[in-house]
Write an enzyme that holds these catalytic residues in place. Sequence first.
Site, short mmCIF file in Angstrom:
data_model
loop_
_atom_site.label_atom_id
_atom_site.label_comp_id
_atom_site.label_asym_id
_atom_site.label_seq_id
_atom_site.Cartn_x
_atom_site.Cartn_y
_atom_site.Cartn_z
CD GLU A 164 55.20 68.43 113.86
OE1 GLU A 164 56.46 68.34 114.13
OE2 GLU A 164 54.90 68.15 112.64
CE LYS B 20 56.47 64.33 119.12
NZ LYS B 20 56.27 65.52 118.24
NE ARG C 291 65.87 66.08 123.10
CZ ARG C 291 64.86 66.21 122.20
NH1 ARG C 291 64.72 67.19 121.50
NH2 ARG C 291 63.89 65.32 121.92
P1 ATP Z 1 60.55 64.55 119.08
O1 ATP Z 1 61.90 64.92 118.30
O2 ATP Z 1 60.39 63.63 120.10
O3 ATP Z 1 59.32 64.64 117.89
P2 ATP Z 1 60.17 67.36 119.38
O4 ATP Z 1 60.69 68.31 120.08
O5 ATP Z 1 60.13 67.62 117.80
O6 ATP Z 1 60.51 66.03 119.78
P3 ATP Z 1 57.60 68.57 119.76
O7 ATP Z 1 56.00 67.92 119.43
O8 ATP Z 1 57.79 69.62 119.14
O9 ATP Z 1 58.78 67.12 119.88
O10 ATP Z 1 57.70 68.81 121.40
C1 ATP Z 1 57.03 69.59 122.02
C2 ATP Z 1 57.91 70.18 123.35
O11 ATP Z 1 58.51 69.22 124.14
C3 ATP Z 1 59.01 71.24 122.77
O12 ATP Z 1 59.10 72.21 123.48
C4 ATP Z 1 60.20 70.37 123.06
O13 ATP Z 1 61.37 71.15 123.11
C5 ATP Z 1 59.82 69.62 124.24
N1 ATP Z 1 60.86 68.19 124.23
C6 ATP Z 1 60.88 67.54 123.30
N2 ATP Z 1 61.60 66.42 123.71
C7 ATP Z 1 62.08 66.85 124.90
C8 ATP Z 1 63.10 66.33 125.88
N3 ATP Z 1 63.69 65.02 125.43
N4 ATP Z 1 63.06 66.82 126.98
C9 ATP Z 1 62.47 67.81 127.20
N5 ATP Z 1 61.66 68.43 126.55
C10 ATP Z 1 61.54 68.03 125.38
MG MG Z 2 59.40 69.08 116.82
#
Ligand code: ATP
Ligand code: MG
Length: 775
Positions: free
Chosen positions: A47, A282, A272
């Site tokens: 996102e 983020k 994760r």
């Molecule tokens: P954040 O909380 O940092 O915004 P998010 O999961 O909301 O993380 P996204 O932009 O939705 O962020 O993430 C894109 C992809 O990256 C998703 O498939 C998510 O599962 C994966 N991802 C996010 N954080 C991690 C992590 N710490 N380890 C492995 N994969 C991750």
């Molecule tokens: Mg997300």
Amino acid sequence: MSEHPEPEFPPPDDDARVVRPNFITEVIDADLEAGRHRTVVTRFPPEPNGYLHIGHAMAIMLNLGLADDYRGHANLRFDDTNPITEDPKFVAAMKADIAWLGFEWDNLHHASDYFETLYGLALRLIEQGDAYVDSLSEEEIRDYRGTVTEPGQPSPYRNRTVTENLALFEGMRKGDFGEGEHVLRARIDMAARNMIMRDPLLYRIRHTPHYRTGSEWHIYPMYDFAHPLSDAIEGVTHSLCTLEFENNREFYDWLVERLFDEPRPHQYEFARLNLEYLITSKRKLIQLVEGGYVSGWDDPRMPTLAGLRRRGVTPEALRDLVDRTGVTKTNARNDYALLEYAIRDDLNSRAPRVMAVIDPLKVTITNLPNGSAKMLDAPYWPHDVPKDGSRPLPFSGSLWIERADFSEAPPEGWRRLSPGGSVRLRHAYVITCDEVITGDDDRVVELRCRYHPDSRGELPAGLAVSGVIHWLSAPQAVPAEFRLYERLFSEPVPGAGGKPFLEDLNLESLLQKRGFVEPSVVNDPSDTRYQFERHGYFWRDARDSTREGPVFNRIVTLRDSWGKAARTSKAGPTKNAARVDEAQPQTEEKPDLVADLTAAQRPLFERYRGLGVARDEAALIAGDSELTTFFDEVLSAHDDPVAVANWVVNDLRRELKGRALSDLPFDVGAFARLIALADDGTISTRAAKEVFEAMVAGEGDPDGIVAARGLKQVSDAGALEPLIAKVLGDNPDKVAAFRGGKTGLLGFFVGQAMRETRGAANPQLVRELLERALG
Ligand code: ATP
Ligand code: MG
């Protein structure tokens, strides 16, 4: 052999893989073999509401790497369904970071490209009776949803007719209503055990312009709706996401089954990437940027890919880190030292050794005529790096050495310079300190030393040196700024125990120093990474450096506490043997948990040790009063201190994720019961972890979860024997091969039997029965 279509490409050789075999590659291999898919399609769906971080490196490597490995396709899809937080500058930064990491996507998509298609699919759901417009307020919707223990109530609007729903939904799209007046919901089951299935929201009204679609839309799809359908639209085969989406899988399947035919995408969850002392969210990182706690998204202390890149970490080091942590299904937090280890391991062979003096002290060489300088030739590499090359190194009557390398009153065993003592200057001569000149405040301002002209090679007879120090010739030395970074947070889990995470910021995470670097670096390519001898790995900060005034970021220190830990435990790095970088290592032990205990906590620690609990576990429990109480209570219900300590420290503590124990949706009794079930073999260790996660998610007591999910381990030989017979009967050639001496096939048979029981059989018993049956 089979009537299935052959996969388009054969599975990769293990050696050539980007992603090491793991539980996901097993699924892919099985799907290709069974003909469920002919080619693999994955996607990385960030996102655009911030910068990518180190955790995303794992998701990128998995999604794009697996597509590479299987010669399939990988899409980069911006999941941009929330107009409030998204921004094109994040889109641009994310693309640059993925490219930097060394991955390519085959197709670029935006969920917002599908707004019209998604709208059409929502209409179809309405027409099928699978969705309705609800007009309850947000708060009422929450109240009607029920709790984990009580079913929800249907909304009074749940039985609107299709015509009525279509009219309202079209009005929502046109902007006829205010925000919150209506929502579109799936019509599923208000009493579902999985709360997500209680008529989840599909669309909400937002009169906010979107960075790509402008003011065209007044409704925006929810992530849970847009994400599975975008996967299906793109023909994604394996939709990989992190464990927190496990409960969403049921809705994912519900949705794609109602709107798409096979082959449909399927969701698989992995753990994760978490590292101590780092934040990978983020939403939190943006607070650091907006609150001015760091200089920007690319501040070299940030765990963002942009920050790590600016700091000097290479993509190879990050890929190596991901490789070392592996793809698993259980949440864990990796040791920070693992990151440092991966960085050092990468830089060791790419960073020439040169010299910098960060905290300079003046040395005058009394037996060298003023103004005369010699050019020495100094090698770039230590003998354990098989590389050639050297640079000219000036030596003159005026030098800089490190202030910390001189002591007026040296402690015993001092290996550096002291009054009357001698040291070798790295790659140069031995000097002897004859005179110490102090300023008004008694601070040493200059040393007057003699150099020994015949000491460059072998030590002349009668000369003893206490050690080797680094140095620079002052007239030629280049003034430079050094930025020494420490961890951005002072706690391994920032914000643990419900504290705001900003309170755990390390206020001394940046130290700026003015010193000197040797002149040879001026002519190097600007992206050269160096090892400044005895200081660590550095490179130029591209943003703030000028030719006259370079700024060097410390990428990582030379300390190797991880390497030391690795030599004594199995949990160490898996690839290369650990290495100590320095002649005089500045050792830093892992924090000693026991030393941190207060006098009041000590007796507790001793008591737990007396019960057989491991040292660190005992210290962790004794050091936290909430855990102490909880541990003692669990023990009174299930008297197995070692097992209980293990669960408390490794599982419970990790799952708390900043919550208080009292916020957990289960009590001491339930937790003790879970451990008892695992201890007596009613459920396998793996099943126990699953039950625990379900308990954390509020699914109730362990016995109920075990029953509902069919996790009971089958430990009854009578029940397993027919199954063993079937497995052997199905594989006559393998049985013959086994009996012919290929005993390695036992693992195969165990695997088959476990699969037949969907993992419910007691593996120990299965193995025994197989061994017996196979003779
Ligand atoms: P954040 O909380 O940092 O915004 P998010 O999961 O909301 O993380 P996204 O932009 O939705 O962020 O993430 C894109 C992809 O990256 C998703 O498939 C998510 O599962 C994966 N991802 C996010 N954080 C991690 C992590 N710490 N380890 C492995 N994969 C991750
Ligand atoms: Mg997300």
